[in-house]
Design an enzyme around this catalytic site. Structure first.
Site, short mmCIF file in Angstrom:
data_model
loop_
_atom_site.label_atom_id
_atom_site.label_comp_id
_atom_site.label_asym_id
_atom_site.label_seq_id
_atom_site.Cartn_x
_atom_site.Cartn_y
_atom_site.Cartn_z
N SER A 86 50.48 100.70 40.00
CA SER A 86 50.90 100.99 41.38
C SER A 86 52.29 101.63 41.43
CB SER A 86 50.96 99.70 42.19
OG SER A 86 49.74 99.01 42.07
N GLU A 138 39.51 93.89 35.36
CA GLU A 138 40.46 93.12 36.16
C GLU A 138 39.74 92.41 37.31
OE1 GLU A 138 43.74 95.43 37.73
OE2 GLU A 138 44.75 93.65 38.50
C1 LIG Z 1 51.64 89.77 43.81
C2 LIG Z 1 51.23 91.15 43.42
C3 LIG Z 1 51.16 91.49 42.08
C4 LIG Z 1 50.82 92.78 41.69
N1 LIG Z 1 50.85 93.11 40.36
C5 LIG Z 1 50.67 94.40 40.00
C6 LIG Z 1 50.85 94.80 38.63
O1 LIG Z 1 51.18 93.98 37.76
N2 LIG Z 1 50.70 96.10 38.33
C7 LIG Z 1 50.35 97.05 39.25
O2 LIG Z 1 50.18 98.19 38.91
N3 LIG Z 1 50.18 96.69 40.56
C8 LIG Z 1 50.34 95.41 40.94
N4 LIG Z 1 50.20 95.05 42.26
C9 LIG Z 1 49.93 96.10 43.25
C10 LIG Z 1 48.57 96.04 43.90
O3 LIG Z 1 47.57 96.47 43.03
C11 LIG Z 1 48.66 96.89 45.17
O4 LIG Z 1 49.52 96.19 46.06
C12 LIG Z 1 47.34 97.13 45.82
O5 LIG Z 1 46.56 97.99 45.03
C13 LIG Z 1 47.47 97.70 47.24
O6 LIG Z 1 48.29 98.82 47.23
P1 LIG Z 1 49.54 98.97 48.21
O7 LIG Z 1 50.35 97.73 48.12
O8 LIG Z 1 50.22 100.26 47.90
O9 LIG Z 1 48.93 99.03 49.66
P2 LIG Z 1 48.24 100.28 50.37
O10 LIG Z 1 47.29 100.92 49.42
O11 LIG Z 1 49.29 101.12 50.98
O12 LIG Z 1 47.40 99.56 51.50
C14 LIG Z 1 48.00 99.08 52.72
C15 LIG Z 1 46.89 98.55 53.61
O13 LIG Z 1 45.96 99.61 53.93
C16 LIG Z 1 44.64 99.23 53.54
N5 LIG Z 1 43.92 100.40 53.01
C17 LIG Z 1 44.34 101.25 52.05
N6 LIG Z 1 43.40 102.18 51.80
C18 LIG Z 1 42.35 101.91 52.61
C19 LIG Z 1 41.07 102.52 52.83
N7 LIG Z 1 40.70 103.60 52.12
N8 LIG Z 1 40.25 101.96 53.74
C20 LIG Z 1 40.61 100.86 54.46
N9 LIG Z 1 41.83 100.25 54.31
C21 LIG Z 1 42.68 100.77 53.40
C22 LIG Z 1 44.82 98.20 52.44
O14 LIG Z 1 43.70 97.34 52.34
C23 LIG Z 1 46.06 97.45 52.93
O15 LIG Z 1 45.70 96.49 53.90
C24 LIG Z 1 50.50 93.75 42.67
C25 LIG Z 1 50.54 93.41 44.04
C26 LIG Z 1 50.92 92.14 44.41
C27 LIG Z 1 50.99 91.83 45.87
#
Ligand SMILES: Cc1cc2nc3c(=O)[nH]c(=O)nc-3n(C[C@H](O)[C@H](O)[C@H](O)COP(=O)(O)OP(=O)(O)OC[C@H]3O[C@@H](n4cnc5c(N)ncnc54)[C@H](O)[C@@H]3O)c2cc1C
Length: 402
Positions: A131, A246
């Site tokens: 991410s 995963e």
């Molecule tokens: C505690 C924690 C640990 C993590 N650990 C890691 C890690 O070790 N390595 C790593 O790489 N990542 C990690 N992550 C990241 C995690 O994979 C991302 O937070 C996740 O993929 C969501 O991406 P974002 O936070 O950018 O949210 P966004 O993608 O910006 O999403 C924001 C909101 O929009 C919604 N949304 C997005 N796209 C769509 C769609 N097409 N249709 C409908 N709704 C949508 C989502 O469901 C969410 O509610 C971690 C996250 C957390 C919270």
């Protein structure tokens, strides 16, 4: 589908139970139980890792020739379930469950020889750089760039939410090596050493005050071309292989059912304020019964996936279903725990760790001490590893054909 374990499987279960009763120290059970974070800390996780390594049981999900156990899918399930029932710490998935299988599947013989033994022994601690700020669900839009300079890649950009990056000495990362092609085709999978001047890790504290995730900055960081997995531009297929592991690698139901057992036990002693113990309150009993039914239904779904795997099929989109249900049931359990504990749950100690000799005295019970932190941290379960909405999109498309 035959739901009964074979005599061989039952004998295996006895062997696992015997091992756990002899080799899992109370100190580690205590540490796992009293950790409000999503991930167990390395002092607890790595000690258990080493015990499993000595037994040869640390990598059940790897091919046997690379150091796996050679267990059947059913044996893997039994092992996971018995570990959950015994209260064993859940060791970090980042090395053994995520990058390990990638190296087994796509690594060269030299990469396997260099990385796999150190993954098994626990000498290397890995984190996942997928991410980025602005690229989470839409992972293919990632921007962290890598360009080849002689026999090294030079990396610039940033990764975010990187779990345990502050403990890791290696990160596996998706980087952009080509901007002129379709976005998925310009992504490469690199292994990057963390201990170098071009890598900076800054903490992100969760609502409960825990430090589990980070932002990682790359400023002319370097890694050898020998640390590229697969060809340049082949990273997307590798990324998808890893994401399937995963989302599908977990065995949710046994841990959920164990937590529900604990809630039922507690309900027998917690006063309802009206009618003796909460266990006698029909509204609370109804909620507990519903969550138990959901967790039991999930266990059957996990067993159905197991039956597919046993036939040599890949789990496919069912993994999204399990991830969606498992994380939501977990959050319902967290909410019920708060409800059950009442005012005792209104505490959020910031000292860490909450286990060991230096741990602060709990107000009320040990369970109450961690309940709020657990609730707050586990809100992330419906976001990481693919958010609820993303899982629902996958199910809508691939299962329901919408
Ligand atoms: C505690 C924690 C640990 C993590 N650990 C890691 C890690 O070790 N390595 C790593 O790489 N990542 C990690 N992550 C990241 C995690 O994979 C991302 O937070 C996740 O993929 C969501 O991406 P974002 O936070 O950018 O949210 P966004 O993608 O910006 O999403 C924001 C909101 O929009 C919604 N949304 C997005 N796209 C769509 C769609 N097409 N249709 C409908 N709704 C949508 C989502 O469901 C969410 O509610 C971690 C996250 C957390 C919270």
């Amino acid at each position: 589908m035959d739901m009964n374990f074979s005599p061989e499987d039952l004998a295996f279960r006895e062997e696992v139970r015997g091992f756990l009763s002899q080799k899992l120290p109370d100190r580690l059970r205590d540490g796992a139980r009293r950790t409000p974070g999503v991930f167990v800390e390395p002092d607890i996780g790595m000690e258990w890792h080493r015990i499993l390594y000595e037994k040869g049981w640390v990598a059940p999900h790897w091919p046997k020739e690379d150091g796996g156990t050679g267990w059947t899918p059913t044996q893997k399930f039994i092992f996971e379930k018995e570990c959950a029932l015994a209260g064993a710490p859940a060791i970090s998935i980042l090395g053994l469950r995520l990058v390990g299988p990638v190296i087994c599947e796509f690594g060269t013989p030299e990469q396997k020889a260099r990385f796999l033994p150190r993954l098994l022994s626990g000498e290397d601690y890995w984190c996942q750089g997928y991410s980025e700020p602005g690229s989470g669900s839409d992972l293919a839009s990632l921007k962290t760039a890598a360009r080849l300079d002689g026999d090294e890649y030079v990396i610039n950009g940033s990764k975010i939410w990187t779990t345990h990056a502050h403990h890791a000495n290696w990160i596996f990362a998706l980087v952009r090596t080509d901007t002129a092609v379709k976005k998925q085709a310009g992504i490469t999978f690199l292994l990057i050493p963390m201990d170098q001047p071009g890598v900076e890790v800054t903490p992100i504290h969760s609502m409960s005050g825990d430090h589990e995730v980070n932002q990682v900055f790359f400023s002319d960081a370097r890694t050898s071309i020998d640390n590229r997995i697969g060809e340049e531009g082949a990273g997307w297929a590798i990324a998808k292989f890893l994401l399937e592991n995963e989302r599908g690698g977990s065995c949710y139901a046994p841990r959920l059912l164990k937590s529900i057992d604990k809630l039922e036990e507690l309900a027998e002693t917690q006063p309802s304020g009206v009618n003796g113990a909460i266990a006698h309150d029909p509204r609370f009993r109804d909620k507990l019964a519903r969550v138990r039914l959901d967790a039991e239904a999930l266990e059957f779904t996990e067993l159905r996936i197991l039956a597919e795997l046993a036939k040599g099929r890949r789990p496919g989109p069912q993994t999204s279903l399990v991830k969606l249900l498992g994380s939501n049931i977990g959050q319902e359990i967290d909410t019920l725990r708060l409800e059950l504990l009442g005012p005792d749950a209104l505490q959020l100690p910031l000292e860490r760790p909450l286990y060991g000799n230096e741990a602060p005295e709990p107000v009320g019970s040990e369970l109450a001490q961690t309940a709020m932190g657990r609730y707050l941290n586990n809100r992330a379960a419906t976001i990481f590893g693919g958010s609820d909405e993303v899982q629902k999109n996958i199910i809508a498309k691939t299962v329901l054909g919408l």
